[in-house]
Design an enzyme around this catalytic site. Structure first.
Site: not given
Ligand code: UN1
Length: 523
Positions: A286, A320
């Protein structure tokens, strides 16, 4: 007995968290006194290991606070970790999956028992706000349980197939690959590490885990929960260090796969490496995003402003899933940007130990420098609606603190609209044609999340039909593009945000750590 404290799920923003804050008022100083500043060793084959270069890590909140000392694993230590995982594989993979998930469920219980301690460690290590930190640990508990549930609901991924002849019995079985490297980022050091480790382990693989060099403390605390839950020696090994250790690990011929969460550049390098041998080995990755939000002329502007602020500036934009680029319809642009600027101005930035702080520091000097470069380029070619400066004075001089920033009037094709900054930095473009705006929002090498605010059915449908991202949200006040939860929103990176077309937090995650075998036996 006092009633249980409410859970934090990123999305339950209307809850009364006063009891939780009162509890954290006690937990934070205690954790600071007892958990920070210790030597944290690697763990290889069930034993503590200090074979490597010692380094000290500091809190991004205040560089005078030592998080702990860690060991960047030597080449020999990496070798031993992979060898330990290799020799533990036979018995772990042959263990009935019911026993494997029982162990992981015990780990989830331990994480839950220690949730405030882990949250506090996470707050100090990453500079997360209280609610972001607790939310992450809650997410961890749920995702470990969810992946165990998946194993159970799918009967261990074994199923009888049709028979070509009555005498021929065939089963389709998913089997583990072997040894997985798990390479985790700093931003969700507990949840994302636990997700990848659990995915690999419930499927029967063994793991060599490398946390981010900025997150060795929570990495070790998480590993302690898993080990104390009863994982046999060698099934999960921990090695600390930065990119150089990561590279030694990825280059190790003893690996059967890599799970990675982090930057696009590093993820792609790992993917190419794992495809370069005599056969391709799996990569579950990811790799970031440049997530657009569309605010149309029919939107409820207050809901949109609330969701946009949370997704752009929560965890200082270091997700992210962060909403980092905004398209707003020309007709509502002035009113919307006014509402957005007002909400941004009301955000508290500061030491995240404080209950009222929404945004803590950014992680390190490199992030602060990236912020300054981006701000410079806005000064040259656009304007700030708000922010644009490093913060100074008081605690701001102790860590790396920047203002939540919204950039307007940049050229339409400016790099800042397309590059993932991983900062509290939102760029804005106006539009009149939603279809055209969605095409522009899609025109990046990423495809992780996207959001829309609209009260028009046709606009919503256009978005759902054409947005190129794995996670779509509409009209969400708790987050325009952030806040996916295990078993609720699956988290699949399209295009450069992922490689497998299957995501975390959902029903297809665990099978990515397994390969298929057809077993036909004549009866
Ligand atoms: C990330 O965005 O780096 O959806 C991970 C979200 C969280 C984190 C995801 N479950 O914002």
């Amino acid at each position: 007995m006092a009633p249980p404290l409410p859970r934090v799920t990123y999305s339950n923003i209307g809850e009364d968290f006063s009891g939780l804050h009162a509890h954290l008022d006690e937990v934070l100083p205690a954790v600071r006194a007892t958990i920070l500043g210790q030597a944290r060793l690697n763990l290889i084959d069930g034993g503590n290991d200090d074979d490597g270069v010692r380094y000290t890590a500091f809190s991004p909140i205040d560089r005078d606070w030592t998080l702990g000392t860690f060991f960047a694993a030597s080449t020999g230590a990496v070798d031993r970790a992979v060898a330990a995982a290799r020799s533990a594989f036979a018995s772990w993979s042959r263990r009935p999956w019911q026993e494997r998930i029982a162990t992981l469920r015990r780990a989830a219980e331990l994480v839950e028992e220690r949730k405030y301690e882990l949250s506090a460690a996470c707050l100090f290590e990453v500079g997360k706000s209280r609610l972001e930190a607790v939310g992450e640990v809650e997410e961890t508990v749920d995702l470990i349980r969810y992946y165990c549930d998946q194993m159970e609901e799918n009967g261990g991924y074994e199923r009888p197939m049709r028979r070509a002849f009555p005498q021929e019995a065939t089963r389709c079985v998913l089997k583990p690959y072997g040894v997985f490297a798990v390479i985790a980022p700093f931003n969700f050091p507990v949840a994302l590490s636990a997700a990848m480790i659990t995915g690999a382990l419930v499927g029967g693989n063994t793991v060599v885990y490398k946390p981010s060099p900025m997150a060795g403390l929570t990495g070790r605390l998480l590993v302690d929960c898993l080990i104390e839950a009863g994982l046999p020696a060698g099934v999960l090994n921990l090695i600390c260090g930065g990119g150089e250790v990561g590279e030694k690990l990825v280059d190790h011929p003893g690996l059967d796969g890599v799970a990675f969460t982090g930057s696009h550049a590093v993820g792609m390098e790992i993917f190419r490496k794992m495809a370069a041998g005599s056969y391709a080995r799996p990569v579950v990755a990811e790799m970031g995003g440049k997530n657009p939000t569309y605010v149309t002329a029919s939107a409820d502007l207050e809901t949109a402003a609330a969701g946009m602020v949370r997704s752009a500036f929560g965890l200082s934009g270091q997700k992210c899933s962060a909403g980092s680029t905004l398209f707003v319809h020309e007709r509502v642009a002035r009113d919307f940007l006014e509402a957005l600027a007002a909400r941004t101005a009301a955000l508290q930035v500061g030491d995240p130990q404080r209950a009222d702080v929404f945004m803590g520091p950014v992680i390190n000097r490199a992030a602060a420098e990236r912020f300054e470069r981006a701000a410079d380029s806005v000064r040259q070619q656009g304007h700030f609606l708000t922010g644009g400066e490093m913060l100074s004075g008081g605690v701001f001089d102790k860590g790396y603190y920047v203002a939540p920033t919204i950039a307007v009037d940049l050229p339409r094709d400016h790099d800042l609209h397309k590059t993932e900054l991983f900062l509290p930095f939102l760029t804005v473009r106006m539009f009149t044609d939603l279809g055209q705006a969605i095409r522009e929002g899609n025109d990046v090498p990423y495809g992780l999340t996207a959001g829309i605010y609209t009260r028009d059915e046709a606009e919503l449908q256009l978005f759902l039909d054409t947005a190129e991202a794995g996670v779509l949200y509409a009209n969400r006040a708790s987050g325009a593009t952030t806040g996916a939860w295990p078993g609720i929103q699956t988290f699949c990176g399209w295009k450069g945000s992922g490689v497998t077309g299957k995501g975390g937090l959902g029903p297809w995650y665990v099978p990515q750590f397994m390969r298929e075998q057809s077993q036909t036996v004549m009866t």
